[in-house]
Design a protein around this motif. Sequence first.
Motif, PDB file in Angstrom:
ATOM      1  N   LEU A 611       1.763  -2.597  -1.116  1.00 33.53           N
ATOM      2  CA  LEU A 611       1.897  -2.052  -2.392  1.00 33.53           C
ATOM      3  C   LEU A 611       1.642  -3.166  -3.309  1.00 33.53           C
ATOM      4  O   LEU A 611       1.601  -2.606  -4.449  1.00 33.53           O
ATOM      5  CB  LEU A 611       2.976  -0.412  -2.850  1.00 33.53           C
ATOM      6  CG  LEU A 611       2.614   0.518  -1.750  1.00 33.53           C
ATOM      7  CD1 LEU A 611       3.546   1.447  -2.299  1.00 33.53           C
ATOM      8  CD2 LEU A 611       1.066   0.837  -2.478  1.00 33.53           C
ATOM      9  N   GLU A 643       1.849   4.910   0.909  1.00 31.87           N
ATOM     10  CA  GLU A 643       2.271   5.384  -0.698  1.00 31.87           C
ATOM     11  C   GLU A 643       2.711   6.755  -0.014  1.00 31.87           C
ATOM     12  O   GLU A 643       3.058   7.724  -0.419  1.00 31.87           O
ATOM     13  CB  GLU A 643       1.023   6.160  -1.211  1.00 31.87           C
ATOM     14  CG  GLU A 643       0.290   5.045  -2.161  1.00 31.87           C
ATOM     15  CD  GLU A 643      -1.294   4.872  -2.777  1.00 31.87           C
ATOM     16  OE1 GLU A 643      -1.883   5.857  -2.460  1.00 31.87           O
ATOM     17  OE2 GLU A 643      -1.690   4.323  -4.293  1.00 31.87           O
ATOM     18  N   PRO A 648       4.092   9.147  -4.421  1.00 28.38           N
ATOM     19  CA  PRO A 648       3.528   8.552  -5.336  1.00 28.38           C
ATOM     20  C   PRO A 648       4.660   8.976  -6.422  1.00 28.38           C
ATOM     21  O   PRO A 648       3.963   7.321  -7.322  1.00 28.38           O
ATOM     22  CB  PRO A 648       2.891   9.583  -5.962  1.00 28.38           C
ATOM     23  CG  PRO A 648       3.996  10.908  -5.451  1.00 28.38           C
ATOM     24  CD  PRO A 648       4.183  10.066  -4.382  1.00 28.38           C
ATOM     25  N   ALA A 651       5.730   4.925  -5.219  1.00 25.92           N
ATOM     26  CA  ALA A 651       4.300   3.930  -5.166  1.00 25.92           C
ATOM     27  C   ALA A 651       3.784   3.174  -6.443  1.00 25.92           C
ATOM     28  O   ALA A 651       3.280   2.337  -6.574  1.00 25.92           O
ATOM     29  CB  ALA A 651       3.151   4.375  -4.800  1.00 25.92           C
ATOM     30  N   ARG A 655       3.092  -0.441  -7.416  1.00 23.45           N
ATOM     31  CA  ARG A 655       2.097  -1.216  -8.357  1.00 23.45           C
ATOM     32  C   ARG A 655       2.438  -1.943  -9.831  1.00 23.45           C
ATOM     33  O   ARG A 655       1.973  -2.958  -9.618  1.00 23.45           O
ATOM     34  CB  ARG A 655       1.528  -0.389  -7.998  1.00 23.45           C
ATOM     35  CG  ARG A 655       0.980   0.307  -6.982  1.00 23.45           C
ATOM     36  CD  ARG A 655      -1.126   1.138  -7.155  1.00 23.45           C
ATOM     37  NE  ARG A 655      -0.165   2.719  -7.724  1.00 23.45           N
ATOM     38  CZ  ARG A 655      -0.020   3.852  -6.879  1.00 23.45           C
ATOM     39  NH1 ARG A 655      -0.232   3.160  -6.011  1.00 23.45           N
ATOM     40  NH2 ARG A 655      -0.054   4.859  -7.688  1.00 23.45           N
TER      41      ARG A 655
END
Length: 740
Positions: A611, A643, A648, A651, A655
């Motif tokens: 990620l 992910e 979420p 993740a 990111r």
Amino acid sequence: MQQLGQPVGTDPQVGLTRFVGRDSEVDGVAHLLSTTPLVTLVGPPGVGKTRLAAEVAGRVADQFAAGLVPVPLATVTTGEDVAATVAAALRVRQGPGTQLADALVAATRDEQRLLLLDGCEHVLDTLAALVHRLLATAPQLRVLATSRVPLGVPGERLHQIRPLAPDAAADLFLDRASLVTELVLDERTRQRIDQVCDFVDHLPLAIEIAARQTRVLALPALLDRLRTALQHSPLPMPTSPEHTTLAATIDWSCQRLSGAQQRLLADLSVFAGSFDLAAIAAVAGERDGLLADLTALLDHSLLLSEPAAAGELSYRLLEPIRQHAAARLTQTGCSQQIRWAHAHYFLEAAGAEARGLMGPGGQECFARLQHMEANVLAAAGWARGTCSDLALRLVTCLVGYWEHRGQMNAARDRVEALLEVGMPAPRTRAEALLALCRLGYRQGRYRQAVAEAQEALVLMRSLPDQDGAARVLRALSQVAAACGDVPRAAACAEESVAVFAERGDRHAHAWSLTVLAYAHLCSGDIDAGATAQAAALRLVEPAEPAPALTRRTRVGMSYVAARRGDLVAHRRHLAGTIADLRLLDGLDGESEWLWSAVCLASSEHRPRAVLRLAAAGARRARRGTALPPLVDGIVRAAIADAEGALGPQVAAELRTEGAGMAAEELVTEALRPASTSSPLSPREHEIAMLTGTGLTNAEIAQQLVISRRTVETHQEHIRAKLGVTSRQAVIAWALTGESG
């Protein structure tokens, strides 16, 4: 005589405004004065020589029993008045039947004193003779001088003053602006302040002039007016009440040049950024006295010299001086002639470097193009309104460089804008279309790129140009494969390979083989793709490194390894790709290594790395770099798996982290050991993997921008942690998958 506790120097602002940005420089000059009888501060107009001298003098004044004596010389008009001015400052009177110089010698012979001579350039000969005599007879005398030209006295130590560092320049602007207005210091304001300082090349006087304008101009308006009105805005000069503008102080220096020297300075105004001696000779013309005139400009601090690669020198004009000289060039009526010479020189020079990008020494070609970029763009900007064909050829020369830097969108905008101007010659149009096709592949605009390549191919064959046609076929193969037309891609690549093989052009042959390999991989024929990549790599001589070319082959081989599930080979080829990109200073611009790193991290079950690395790749995509269709699905699946494994919220956090990571942090993430049980640190692991690619310690040091001794120390630690005793054992460890 200067009394301690009072402001020193000849600048009326000293003591009334804050000294900004040169504290370490003050210490350095003060140290020079402790070891050298004469220190001269030299530098261009407005760089702050007087202010720095005053600060140094104030720092060391109490070290001199007889004190500090400031001697302002800017208003002295003749050499005959020099001794009188120095005598007045020292309160020395000429006795009956004695020479004033003799009286000065007698007054300074036995005293420990610091003499501050400010503004010496216009009375050099007389002053130099006097200073030489005083220093020869007064062992405890120290002289600190400011001048745009060295005094030329034996034993003189020069200290070149440069413009302020960017942060110090912004600090100075804020400090001086706060005296006349209040600025709201948000991020946008700071960006505009940086733009103002960049425009005037961080020159202190110009910054002070600009800062005072904030009383009547908002920063956006100030930026708009910088090119014209600002340089004529009034600001009292520290050394002379007659010099009320920056233009006046530059003009003061120019008046002390000969006619030939003034013409040379005007000719140099066509340059943007840095330039070398060959460029100067091409633009100003080979003539007797050129080197002497160039030396005079350096001596008068109107031209700066800086070390360049391979022991060479590069030169540049500070922007306010360049503007002043450009106005003079326009007045001479020779501007068009000089600009033609400038444009044609950089067309030839940049073209030669662009042709060498994929060959041996390609890293040097990239570096030289980086230094040429500003001049090529300046020449293209001028040629746009004079000869659009020339402008298009200039911009096209830089497309390979911009592609390497990850600047696809900006490159396309420049080429397309010039294609729409005038009617370029067939060859010029063909080369521009070929450049757009290459950019289109990197941008994911495949069908448009196919159309551009087809038109370019027709033009090349009509010239006729077999080499050009083979280059277009290579580009057409790549975009055809990306569009899914694999048979056409293979046919075009094979024809290109055959042409370059027949011509004996090894590097072009190897490049075309990498494109043939891509066509095979797009068809799903992994073995044929691997064979073509290996054949390309064999054409690159180990004694003639071509990192731009080997990078292409190693990226392809990393894909082959990923499809075969060979994590050892994948990691090895990725490390080699990174090593090549380091040589090219291309880690931040290129994105292909990132998708390879994402695939490796996914195969090694490192979802956090997936990620972070994918986010960095997405950041580059915004500059125009798209994922090739060949790997797009693999990368998307890797991101989805990561992910799903982390959720979420985690993740999203990863990111964000990845989007803000620097290139070297991403390398560490990409090559991080797959298992936490690895005994090596990330840096040790990276060095071990580079060792596995066959690089020597010296080559690894160059790639990582560290010393060879540091690499050797890491190698010792690696062997100790792995429990091995030889380099061959480290290579075996890197190649056998024992890296975890």
